[in-house]
Design a protein around this motif. Structure first.
Motif: not given
Length: 384
Positions: A90-99, A119-122, A148-151
């Motif tokens: 999110i520091d580079v792609i802030p929209e990854f956080l979603g709305t 090991r991202s949890g995706m 997409v959720d981090v699971i």
């Protein structure tokens, strides 16, 4: 340490037997030591159905071996201060956080180190938030990943990511270098400096007549159906940008890439990637964590489950006896990358050996592990 010519002939004979048995259709192989090629072979068919013979300049859709090229861009960004392993997505792609707050959980924790080590949890899905007909536009993929959720907790487990992690890595490096297109970044920062003239993200029109079509030989009911992979024949187009699966290349070009890594990032007297970065990239980063995907593959065949054995993007040799791509006889510290059921390269830094194998015909992944374990062992055994 030269190669035993009888053992190299045995390797060629075994490859030809595999092709005659229908295990795969054809292959281009390079075996070298200290940069000197001992075996460069072309066998079987580029397309068995039409009896089109393999040629040394065949262009392969290399599937997840693509990730090795994307990793190399991340290594450059790390060494040049553009990114850190601790840089959050999110520091580079802030929209990854979603709305949607219900999809934001843990997303602020995922960083570049998590992505490189799987090991991202995706989710371990081949579809990064949308279907394969939309894979080619990286901006659309990134937009979809916002929902997409981090699971799993990032860092808590190794779960190989077929698509999502490297879509994000590709977009991160594109943004920090300020390029409009990821494919141009890769060409200018990796492919051109290495003289990889037949390699690209996407399939340029002038190479389509040399392209090897993807043909999948896997049983129904598996992790992926044939059409899940064969559709890439249509979707890896000239303009497609898929940092996880969309590169096209030749055996000679993959060898140039692997040789740069064997030389610790040096090419023609210039340091393309910092040795300190490669030292960590080729060192174990996943400890005793098991590899969830290949635990499943191995368990289905009654094999011992493998540990993660992942560096910063590289697959590493395993000190144990669990079946793996490199076999049990490559030296400690051997590293490489592979693509689903078809492609592999590895470097053994102790024996100074490089092995490249690009094949036509995508095998069932369990059979593919067995195939590469066998052939990698034969390469190791050929060193005297």
């Amino acid at each position: 340490m030269p190669f035993n010519p009888t053992a190299l002939q045995r390797l060629e004979d075994e490859i030809n037997r595999d092709i005659d048995n229908g295990d795969y259709d054809g292959v281009n192989v390079i075996v070298a030591q200290g940069g000197d090629i001992a075996l460069q072979g072309t066998y079987g068919f580029a397309e068995r159905a039409t009896e089109r013979s393999s040629r040394p300049d065949d262009v392969y859709r290399i599937l997840s071996l693509t990730k090795g090229f994307t990793n190399a861009l991340a290594y450059r960004a790390l060494g040049e201060g553009k990114l850190a392993l601790s840089t959050r997505v999110i520091d580079v792609i802030p929209e990854f956080l979603g709305t949607d707050p219900f999809h934001m959980l843990r997303k602020d924790q995922v960083n570049l180190g998590h992505l490189l080590t799987h090991r991202s949890g995706m989710p371990a899905t081949p579809n990064p938030g949308l279907g394969p007909d939309k894979f080619g536009v990286l901006a659309d993929v990134i937009q979809a990943l916002g929902s997409v959720d981090v699971i799993h907790d990032p860092g808590s487990q190794v779960n190989y990511s077929p698509s999502i992690n490297h879509a994000l890595i590709g977009e991160m490096v594109r943004r920090v270098y300020g390029y409009e297109h990821f494919r141009d970044l890769a060409r200018e920062m990796i492919f051109e400096p290495l003289g990889m003239k037949d390699t690209a993200f996407g399939l340029p029109a002038e190479r389509q007549d040399r392209a090897v079509p993807i043909k999948v030989y896997v049983p129904e009911g598996g992790f992926l159906a044939p059409e899940d992979i064969e559709c890439l024949n249509d979707y890896i187009t000239e303009d497609a940008e898929m940092p996880w699966v969309g590169a096209t290349s030749t055996a000679e070009d993959v060898f140039k890439f692997a040789e740069m890594l064997r030389r610790k990032g040096e090419v023609d007297g210039e340091q393309l990637i910092a040795p300190a970065v490669l030292e960590q990239a080729t060192s174990l980063q996943t400890g005793d964590m098991m590899n969830d995907l290949y635990s499943m593959v191995n368990n289905e065949r009654g094999w011992e489950a493998p540990k993660g054995n992942i560096g910063l993007g590289f697959i590493l040799s395993d000190a144990g006896t669990a079946p793996n791509f490199f076999g049990p006889f490559t030296s400690a510290g051997s590293f490489g990358n592979n693509g689903a059921g078809s492609t592999l390269f590895w470097v053994d830094p102790v024996r100074d050996v490089t092995f490249v194998f690009l094949s036509a015909g995508v095998m069932d992944e369990g059979l593919n592990v067995a195939r590469f374990q066998k052939l990698s062992t034969m390469v190791s055994a050929a060193v005297v």
